[in-house]
Scaffold this motif. Structure first.
Motif, PDB file in Angstrom:
ATOM      1  N   VAL A  59      20.009 -10.840  29.117  1.00  0.00           N
ATOM      2  CA  VAL A  59      20.687 -11.789  28.228  1.00  0.00           C
ATOM      3  C   VAL A  59      20.411 -11.441  26.772  1.00  0.00           C
ATOM      4  O   VAL A  59      21.321 -11.453  25.920  1.00  0.00           O
ATOM      5  CB  VAL A  59      20.252 -13.228  28.553  1.00  0.00           C
ATOM      6  CG1 VAL A  59      20.766 -14.204  27.500  1.00  0.00           C
ATOM      7  CG2 VAL A  59      20.751 -13.625  29.937  1.00  0.00           C
ATOM      8  N   TRP A  60      19.174 -11.104  26.459  1.00  0.00           N
ATOM      9  CA  TRP A  60      18.812 -10.758  25.074  1.00  0.00           C
ATOM     10  C   TRP A  60      19.533  -9.500  24.610  1.00  0.00           C
ATOM     11  O   TRP A  60      20.083  -9.452  23.504  1.00  0.00           O
ATOM     12  CB  TRP A  60      17.300 -10.579  24.970  1.00  0.00           C
ATOM     13  CG  TRP A  60      16.836 -10.102  23.626  1.00  0.00           C
ATOM     14  CD1 TRP A  60      16.937 -10.750  22.437  1.00  0.00           C
ATOM     15  CD2 TRP A  60      16.181  -8.849  23.345  1.00  0.00           C
ATOM     16  NE1 TRP A  60      16.395  -9.982  21.422  1.00  0.00           N
ATOM     17  CE2 TRP A  60      15.919  -8.819  21.953  1.00  0.00           C
ATOM     18  CE3 TRP A  60      15.791  -7.777  24.134  1.00  0.00           C
ATOM     19  CZ2 TRP A  60      15.290  -7.734  21.356  1.00  0.00           C
ATOM     20  CZ3 TRP A  60      15.162  -6.698  23.537  1.00  0.00           C
ATOM     21  CH2 TRP A  60      14.913  -6.687  22.156  1.00  0.00           C
ATOM     22  N   LEU A  61      19.559  -8.468  25.468  1.00  0.00           N
ATOM     23  CA  LEU A  61      20.248  -7.237  25.087  1.00  0.00           C
ATOM     24  C   LEU A  61      21.744  -7.477  24.910  1.00  0.00           C
ATOM     25  O   LEU A  61      22.376  -6.885  24.032  1.00  0.00           O
ATOM     26  CB  LEU A  61      20.004  -6.148  26.130  1.00  0.00           C
ATOM     27  CG  LEU A  61      18.600  -5.541  26.150  1.00  0.00           C
ATOM     28  CD1 LEU A  61      18.435  -4.598  27.336  1.00  0.00           C
ATOM     29  CD2 LEU A  61      18.299  -4.799  24.842  1.00  0.00           C
ATOM     30  N   ALA A  62      22.326  -8.343  25.725  1.00  0.00           N
ATOM     31  CA  ALA A  62      23.744  -8.678  25.542  1.00  0.00           C
ATOM     32  C   ALA A  62      23.953  -9.400  24.218  1.00  0.00           C
ATOM     33  O   ALA A  62      24.972  -9.204  23.539  1.00  0.00           O
ATOM     34  CB  ALA A  62      24.232  -9.538  26.707  1.00  0.00           C
ATOM     35  N   ALA A  63      22.996 -10.239  23.837  1.00  0.00           N
ATOM     36  CA  ALA A  63      23.123 -10.978  22.574  1.00  0.00           C
ATOM     37  C   ALA A  63      23.056 -10.042  21.374  1.00  0.00           C
ATOM     38  O   ALA A  63      23.824 -10.192  20.420  1.00  0.00           O
ATOM     39  CB  ALA A  63      22.026 -12.040  22.486  1.00  0.00           C
ATOM     40  N   VAL A  64      22.165  -9.055  21.410  1.00  0.00           N
ATOM     41  CA  VAL A  64      21.936  -8.219  20.222  1.00  0.00           C
ATOM     42  C   VAL A  64      22.720  -6.913  20.249  1.00  0.00           C
ATOM     43  O   VAL A  64      22.620  -6.123  19.308  1.00  0.00           O
ATOM     44  CB  VAL A  64      20.430  -7.901  20.061  1.00  0.00           C
ATOM     45  CG1 VAL A  64      19.623  -9.184  19.927  1.00  0.00           C
ATOM     46  CG2 VAL A  64      19.904  -7.051  21.221  1.00  0.00           C
ATOM     47  N   PHE A 119      14.815   0.750  25.390  1.00  0.00           N
ATOM     48  CA  PHE A 119      15.444  -0.572  25.265  1.00  0.00           C
ATOM     49  C   PHE A 119      16.637  -0.508  24.319  1.00  0.00           C
ATOM     50  O   PHE A 119      17.716  -1.022  24.619  1.00  0.00           O
ATOM     51  CB  PHE A 119      14.422  -1.586  24.753  1.00  0.00           C
ATOM     52  CG  PHE A 119      13.317  -1.888  25.726  1.00  0.00           C
ATOM     53  CD1 PHE A 119      13.373  -3.010  26.539  1.00  0.00           C
ATOM     54  CD2 PHE A 119      12.207  -1.055  25.831  1.00  0.00           C
ATOM     55  CE1 PHE A 119      12.350  -3.299  27.444  1.00  0.00           C
ATOM     56  CE2 PHE A 119      11.189  -1.315  26.718  1.00  0.00           C
ATOM     57  CZ  PHE A 119      11.257  -2.447  27.532  1.00  0.00           C
ATOM     58  N   THR A 120      16.458   0.125  23.169  1.00  0.00           N
ATOM     59  CA  THR A 120      17.519   0.119  22.165  1.00  0.00           C
ATOM     60  C   THR A 120      18.710   0.984  22.557  1.00  0.00           C
ATOM     61  O   THR A 120      19.822   0.767  22.069  1.00  0.00           O
ATOM     62  CB  THR A 120      16.978   0.609  20.810  1.00  0.00           C
ATOM     63  OG1 THR A 120      16.478   1.953  20.939  1.00  0.00           O
ATOM     64  CG2 THR A 120      15.851  -0.296  20.325  1.00  0.00           C
ATOM     65  N   VAL A 121      18.504   1.951  23.485  1.00  0.00           N
ATOM     66  CA  VAL A 121      19.614   2.801  23.895  1.00  0.00           C
ATOM     67  C   VAL A 121      20.697   1.996  24.598  1.00  0.00           C
ATOM     68  O   VAL A 121      21.853   2.416  24.670  1.00  0.00           O
ATOM     69  CB  VAL A 121      19.106   3.950  24.791  1.00  0.00           C
ATOM     70  CG1 VAL A 121      18.734   3.435  26.181  1.00  0.00           C
ATOM     71  CG2 VAL A 121      20.150   5.059  24.898  1.00  0.00           C
ATOM     72  N   VAL A 122      20.346   0.808  25.097  1.00  0.00           N
ATOM     73  CA  VAL A 122      21.358  -0.050  25.720  1.00  0.00           C
ATOM     74  C   VAL A 122      22.400  -0.457  24.681  1.00  0.00           C
ATOM     75  O   VAL A 122      23.608  -0.439  24.941  1.00  0.00           O
ATOM     76  CB  VAL A 122      20.703  -1.281  26.362  1.00  0.00           C
ATOM     77  CG1 VAL A 122      21.756  -2.253  26.875  1.00  0.00           C
ATOM     78  CG2 VAL A 122      19.756  -0.852  27.483  1.00  0.00           C
ATOM     79  N   ALA A 123      21.940  -0.819  23.491  1.00  0.00           N
ATOM     80  CA  ALA A 123      22.883  -1.121  22.410  1.00  0.00           C
ATOM     81  C   ALA A 123      23.639   0.133  21.987  1.00  0.00           C
ATOM     82  O   ALA A 123      24.855   0.110  21.780  1.00  0.00           O
ATOM     83  CB  ALA A 123      22.145  -1.719  21.211  1.00  0.00           C
ATOM     84  N   GLY A 124      22.924   1.247  21.885  1.00  0.00           N
ATOM     85  CA  GLY A 124      23.551   2.490  21.451  1.00  0.00           C
ATOM     86  C   GLY A 124      24.602   3.001  22.417  1.00  0.00           C
ATOM     87  O   GLY A 124      25.538   3.699  22.013  1.00  0.00           O
ATOM     88  N   GLY A 125      24.482   2.672  23.708  1.00  0.00           N
ATOM     89  CA  GLY A 125      25.407   3.193  24.710  1.00  0.00           C
ATOM     90  C   GLY A 125      26.435   2.203  25.189  1.00  0.00           C
ATOM     91  O   GLY A 125      27.155   2.492  26.152  1.00  0.00           O
TER      92      GLY A 125
END
Length: 975
Positions: free
Chosen positions: A84-89, A158-164
């Motif tokens: 949920v947090w990764l989807a938010a950010v 963790f941050t690669v989720v946003a990057g990808g």
């Protein structure tokens, strides 16, 4: 500045909005050019987080949730928080000048709030260095380092989720390039602090709102495995796509303002996405299980292979890989489905993918899958999404029936949701099995719970391509069944093995079916899935040496393989083999003698050219009692041909109208697999021995009277005549067409192991099933003694064969996905140097099969006056409507009914139209493009190449003369 109307909308609200104030509220995340509507960034972040939570709770299979949870100290609870947090950010990169400058009006609002930025034009090409996904990865990493004390290496997984989240994880070079251009992330000068402030404010608010503040210190110690990174990326992509749909999540200004939980609930109810399957471990005996799932005939018993497979699945420590090798007609499909139900219940899988070698076999499997699903108690009363996965699925009646039951995803009726009513378009009585509208896109379709389709869809999971994470999510939550495993060549096996290694890493249960496999190939499959099996090497060697058959092999990821040797079912056939000269007159004479008292013969050729030539000669003797079957027919005609073969040569029963006299079917490899047809006599071209055994499976497949007395007297003993080679030479010489298809070495090895059976005048028949494994292992073993005088020819053929295999392996490795890296290794460059988008098109399939891109056309009829119609010989649809001869006007879009009938007449042109000839053919076909058909309203015909045939069913194309007939299919000759 922040508008007063938006302030009033936010009064009294909780959620992310309540934690924000000032300039951050002017950041925009979505914009509609047509309506000029827009969505604040915070709203899209809140929507995405809400959808991710719903996906986790209501849609994601338990096996996927468990895998993510296992990587985190708090288990599944942490997994949900992280998702949920990764989807938010994930879209925090939109809080940058490089993104915000794209819409001038919205950029002006931000400038008025103190967020200065240059115009899009002034920013220039540098903007391309900071796509918002990459920018988001960098900003999130900086925040974790500065606010939470993380090291860069701890951030990356963790941050690669946003990057990808736009389908391609960034490469190291892209990250370094952005690091040196900070002005793309924050405008220098007085405004820099304002930009950094809104970025930090959003990230701080998300950490508090979504409950991760207290978990970040613990997660810092986690080395997030690559499979978990992939699944989280895919989940964020799905959440982002749903949250980005303005019909589900309306933009500002909204006609009916709706925020927070009400907004998300209304969207979810409208989406009506079927949840994951929740399988129940079937209890009772194996006999009871099969009777309830497969409607066994009264008095029949489960076969030993089926019973042993179920017992092995139940006894395994955990679900894993099971390889089922058994003769043709032993019920391997039913065994696989029974094992699948057990594996699914014990692993928490939420669906099934049944992978087959061709579209035709996929079409044949689909109704069988539906029948099984409708008998599963765990599916009663709840809708589940089903997919037929190949490029022409929309022409399959069974699938289109399911599509009609799925309503469109349109605007959300918020008032109806608030009042407890169903949203507009929501089905009042949803079918248990539906082809859900939202899951029809080519990138989303495989996310359906139950899928039958071509193996290409599975192999794409091993191909570096955009949005690969979605394909991995699609298989990670399923049980995967791979049918006809012996049918995949070296090139395809390179991809299959890599996919198996990822499936093993995800803990996906896999069932592989084959008539039989070479021992080396069986070991490769097991090792690809489970890792090295050196400890079990002796067991594998023992099995290979003993030629045990039928055979079950099972293993869990990282475990030791288990081997079971079930008894044969008692169904046995002893086939007499005889060499036959490769001369058409010799063949015609022999068939005339063998069929003097009637009977049905199957002649299998290795090339379509040989099929057509053979049929032409045989018709001179047998007239209309000759039928042709190969892949070079229109799609609709080929389906009709398969149906007719089953009607005339299928298993005994009232639905089968077997010819009373004599009949010959001349076929290519289409008769080799997945067709339950039964013939009195078999003639086959020499081919690799495992495939030749498959062809033998069409000979005396069913009992016809006591002692086969219902067959003609001279055909009551099964006989196979092997042709397609010069048997008089010191070493058999296969015909050139067969060498082009299979290569010389496998053909000679096949001839070598069959030689003792071919030279005895029928005194040493091939005993099925007992001789299947010894023949296959002998043909593929490395140390078999060559027949006298063959050694030099075999050595030369082997060198050529191994060189070709090496070329195939090297070629396949070009775009093949890397293996699973160690824990904590980020997905940077995961699909670098890939193929871009990969889908089920001729070009896409050519990437996972060692074949040149083929050319597909839609065949229509051209009248004498120049008008176009559907081809005239089409029959009726299931409603009794005529399909042939329907007008296809050139000045407007044809009616949908006629357009669909035309689209069903697809035809793949042969290899003559590859390379430079393909370019010439496309140029000529593009001259025939009908402009009026190139619209959104013409979904069946837009973008298709149309091949008009004249009244004699002929035309010319790229220097070739084309002739089509419903009896022989397409014939191509030099013009």
């Amino acid at each position: 500045m922040y508008s007063s109307s938006m302030a009033r909308e936010g009064e009294g609200r909780s959620g992310l909005r309540s934690r924000l104030e000032g300039p951050v509220l002017e950041l925009w995340g979505k914009h509609d050019r047509d309506s000029d509507g827009w969505l604040p960034l915070w709203q899209h972040m809140e929507d995405s987080a809400a959808v991710a939570g719903m996906l986790w709770d209501r849609w994601l299979p338990w096996s996927v949730r468990r895998l993510i949870g296992r990587a985190l100290p708090g288990g599944e609870g942490d997994g949900r928080l992280l998702a949920v947090w990764l989807a938010a950010v994930h879209d925090i990169g939109k809080a940058t000048p490089a993104f915000a400058c794209q819409v001038e009006g919205l950029a002006d609002r931000m400038r008025a709030a103190g967020l200065e930025m240059r115009s899009r034009t002034a920013m220039g090409p540098d903007r391309a260095i900071a796509p918002h996904a990459l920018a988001g990865q960098v900003l999130l990493g900086e925040w974790l380092e500065e606010a939470c004390g993380w090291d860069p290496e701890e951030c990356w997984p963790f941050t690669v989720v946003a990057g990808g989240h736009h389908g391609i994880p960034p490469e190291d070079s892209q990250i370094y390039a952005l690091d040196s251009r900070g002005h793309l992330l924050r405008t220098p000068g007085r405004s820099r602090a304002v930009w950094q402030g809104v970025q930090t404010e959003l990230l701080e608010a998300c950490a508090d709102e979504y409950g991760v503040r207290g978990r970040l210190g613990l997660w810092r110690e986690v080395k997030l495995p690559q499979p978990v990174q992939v699944l989280l990326t895919a989940l964020v992509i799905v959440a982002d796509w749903i949250a980005s749909n303005p019909d589900l999540f309306p933009y500002h200004p909204m006609e009916v303002p709706c925020f927070g939980a009400a907004r998300a609930d209304a969207a979810w109810q409208k989406l009506d996405l079927p949840g994951a399957w929740r399988p129940v471990d079937p209890d009772g005996t194996v006999q009871e299980l099969f009777e309830s799932r497969f409607a066994l005939p009264a008095g029949s018993s489960v076969r030993p292979v089926q019973a042993e497979a179920v017992e092995l699945a139940r006894s395994m420590e955990a679900p894993g890989l099971m390889v089922i090798e058994a003769p043709m007609g032993e019920g391997k499909t039913e065994a696989a489905l029974a094992v699948t139900e057990i594996f699914a219940a014990r692993s928490g899988a939420g669906g099934v993918f049944f992978a087959l070698p061709t579209m035709a076999t996929g079409n044949a499997m689909f109704p069988r899958l539906l029948k099984w699903l409708k008998r599963l108690p765990s599916l009663e009363g709840r809708p589940h999404s089903v997919l037929l996965a190949h490029s022409k699925a929309a022409l399959n009646d069974d699938f289109t029936d399911l599509m009609r039951g799925a309503g469109p995803v349109a605007g959300v009726d918020v008032d109806a949701v608030r009042n407890g009513k169903q949203a507009l378009g929501h089905r009042e009585a949803p079918a248990e099995l539906v082809a859900h509208t939202w899951l029809r896109g080519r990138k989303k379709a495989m996310l359906s719970s139950f899928v039958a389709g071509t193996v290409d869809q599975l192999l794409f999971a091993g191909l570096k391509s955009k949005h690969l994470a979605l394909r991995h999510l699609a298989v990670a939550g399923k049980v995967v069944v791979i049918d006809e495993a012996h049918a995949y060549d070296t090139y395809m096996s390179v991809y299959l093995d890599r996919v198996l290694s990822w499936l093993g890493a995800y803990g996906v249960p896999v069932v592989i079916l084959s008539a039989t496999l070479p021992a080396a190939r069986r070991r490769e499959l097991v090792e690809a899935y489970a890792g090295t099996v050196e400890e079990a090497g002796a067991a594998f060697d023992e099995v290979a040496a003993a030629g045990e058959y039928p055979l079950l092999t099972a293993v869990t990821p990282g475990g030791t393989p288990l081997v079971r040797r079930p008894a044969a079912s008692g169904r046995a056939v002893s086939v007499q083999l005889e060499p036959l000269d490769d001369d058409l007159d010799v063949l015609a004479d022999r068939l005339e003698a063998e069929l003097a008292d009637g009977g049905c013969a199957l002649v299998v050729r290795n090339t379509v050219k040989r099929v057509v030539e053979t049929a032409r000669v045989l018709r001179q003797r047998f007239g209309d009692d000759v039928t042709v079957a190969h892949a070079r027919f229109l799609d609709v005609d080929r389906a009709a041909n398969d149906k007719e073969l089953l009607r005339r040569f299928g298993p005994p029963g009232p639905a089968v109208d077997r010819p009373a006299g004599r009949h010959v079917v001349v076929a290519s490899q289409v008769a080799e697999q997945s067709l339950d047809v039964d013939f009195d006599l078999l003639v086959t071209d020499l081919c690799p021995v495992d495939l030749l055994l498959q062809r033998m499976g069409r000979l005396h497949r069913h009992q016809r009277g006591t002692g086969q007395q219902d067959r003609p007297a001279r055909l009551r003993r099964p006989r196979c005549l092997v042709t397609g080679a010069d048997w008089s030479a010191p070493v058999p010489v296969p015909v050139q067409g067969s060498v082009a298809v299979y290569q010389k070495y496998p053909l000679l090895r096949s001839a070598a192991v069959l030689l003792p059976h071919l030279q005895t005048g029928g005194e040493r028949p091939v005993r099925l099933p007992w001789d299947i494994s010894p023949l296959v292992q002998g043909a593929y073993a490395d140390d078999v003694q060559a027949p006298a005088g063959w050694q030099e020819a075999l050595d030369d053929a082997r060198r050529r064969h191994e060189a070709q295999r090496a070329r195939q392996q090297q070629k396949a490795a070009t775009f093949r996905l890397g293996d699973v890296a160690g824990p904590g290794e980020p997905l940077f460059g995961w699909v670098a140097a890939g193929t871009g988008d990969a889908d089920d098109t001729p070009a896409g399939r050519a990437q996972v099969r060692d074949s040149q891109e083929s050319l597909e056309v839609i065949v229509v009829h051209k009248r004498a006056d120049g008008g176009l119609t559907t081809v005239p010989w089409l029959g009726q649809d299931r409603k009794g409507r005529r399909l042939g001869g329907l007008d296809l006007p050139r000045d407007q879009v044809p009616v949908a009914f006629a357009a669909r009938a035309a689209a069903a007449c697809g035809l793949r042109l042969p290899q003559e139209f590859s390379g430079e000839v393909m370019d010439r053919a496309i140029t000529e076909l593009e001259e025939l493009v009908v402009d009026a058909w190139q619209t959104k309203e013409s979904s069946w015909l837009a973008g298709e190449l149309i091949l008009p045939l004249d009244q004699d069913c002929q035309t010319r194309l790229a220097g070739f003369a084309l002739r089509y007939s419903t009896t022989d299919g397409l014939e191509v000759t030099r013009a």
